[in-house]
Design a protein around this motif. Structure first.
Motif, PDB file in Angstrom:
ATOM      1  N   SER A   6       0.830  -1.208   0.000  1.00 35.56           N
ATOM      2  CA  SER A   6       0.000   0.000   0.000  1.00 35.56           C
ATOM      3  C   SER A   6       0.863   1.256   0.000  1.00 35.56           C
ATOM      4  O   SER A   6       0.551   2.235  -0.678  1.00 35.56           O
ATOM      5  CB  SER A   6      -0.939   0.007   1.203  1.00 35.56           C
ATOM      6  N   ASP A  17      -4.786  -0.881  -2.611  1.00 35.73           N
ATOM      7  CA  ASP A  17      -5.725  -2.000  -2.670  1.00 35.73           C
ATOM      8  C   ASP A  17      -6.564  -2.105  -1.398  1.00 35.73           C
ATOM      9  O   ASP A  17      -7.668  -2.624  -1.425  1.00 35.73           O
ATOM     10  CB  ASP A  17      -4.982  -3.326  -2.859  1.00 35.73           C
ATOM     11  N   LEU A  18      -6.010  -1.634  -0.279  1.00 41.00           N
ATOM     12  CA  LEU A  18      -6.720  -1.743   0.990  1.00 41.00           C
ATOM     13  C   LEU A  18      -7.878  -0.756   1.036  1.00 41.00           C
ATOM     14  O   LEU A  18      -7.725   0.426   0.756  1.00 41.00           O
ATOM     15  CB  LEU A  18      -5.777  -1.446   2.162  1.00 41.00           C
ATOM     16  N   ASP A  19      -9.051  -1.268   1.396  1.00 40.42           N
ATOM     17  CA  ASP A  19     -10.210  -0.401   1.568  1.00 40.42           C
ATOM     18  C   ASP A  19     -10.158   0.230   2.952  1.00 40.42           C
ATOM     19  O   ASP A  19      -9.593  -0.348   3.893  1.00 40.42           O
ATOM     20  CB  ASP A  19     -11.503  -1.212   1.442  1.00 40.42           C
ATOM     21  N   PRO A  20     -10.767   1.414   3.118  1.00 39.08           N
ATOM     22  CA  PRO A  20     -10.843   2.004   4.456  1.00 39.08           C
ATOM     23  C   PRO A  20     -11.545   1.044   5.416  1.00 39.08           C
ATOM     24  O   PRO A  20     -12.471   0.318   5.019  1.00 39.08           O
ATOM     25  CB  PRO A  20     -11.678   3.268   4.240  1.00 39.08           C
ATOM     26  N   PHE A  23     -16.074   3.892   7.846  1.00 39.62           N
ATOM     27  CA  PHE A  23     -16.565   5.128   7.249  1.00 39.62           C
ATOM     28  C   PHE A  23     -17.400   5.843   8.302  1.00 39.62           C
ATOM     29  O   PHE A  23     -18.366   5.282   8.812  1.00 39.62           O
ATOM     30  CB  PHE A  23     -17.432   4.842   6.014  1.00 39.62           C
TER      31      PHE A  23
END
Length: 108
Positions: A6, A17-20, A23
């Motif tokens: 990342s 590639d890593l999503d949060p 949210f």
């Protein structure tokens, strides 16, 4: 977790590639200053309002903002904390935020 891929993606101006993880749509009393022109890896640390000494220990150890990753990317550590029912604690948090500019303080 190995975040080197990342970090490489960020350094290459790619979307990691890593999503949060989370949210949130909060309003904040204090927001840290993020004035930088260099690439920055931001670590967000959840912290209880009373953990003043823990936050200071992180600032003086692994959360030190002078650390460079691969001599190209700087580290930025910020703290996500709530608000207290105690006006005295909230006042101390405000002072800490003014001193270090590294606190997200949520309005309850």
């Amino acid at each position: 977790m190995d975040i080197s891929k990342s970090v490489h993606q960020l350094e290459s101006h790619e979307v990691p590639d890593l999503d949060p993880i989370n949210f949130f749509n909060f309003s904040y009393i204090h927001k840290p200053l993020c004035e930088t022109t260099q690439k920055t890896l931001t670590l967000i640390v959840k912290s209880a309002t009373m953990n003043f000494l823990h936050r200071q220990a992180i600032r003086q150890s692994w959360g030190n903002q002078d650390i460079k990753y691969r001599n190209q990317t700087s580290l930025r550590t910020v703290f996500m904390i709530g608000s207290s029912e105690s006006s005295e604690i909230n006042s101390k948090i405000a002072s800490e935020s003014n001193q270090y500019s590294d606190i997200f303080n949520r309005i309850s």
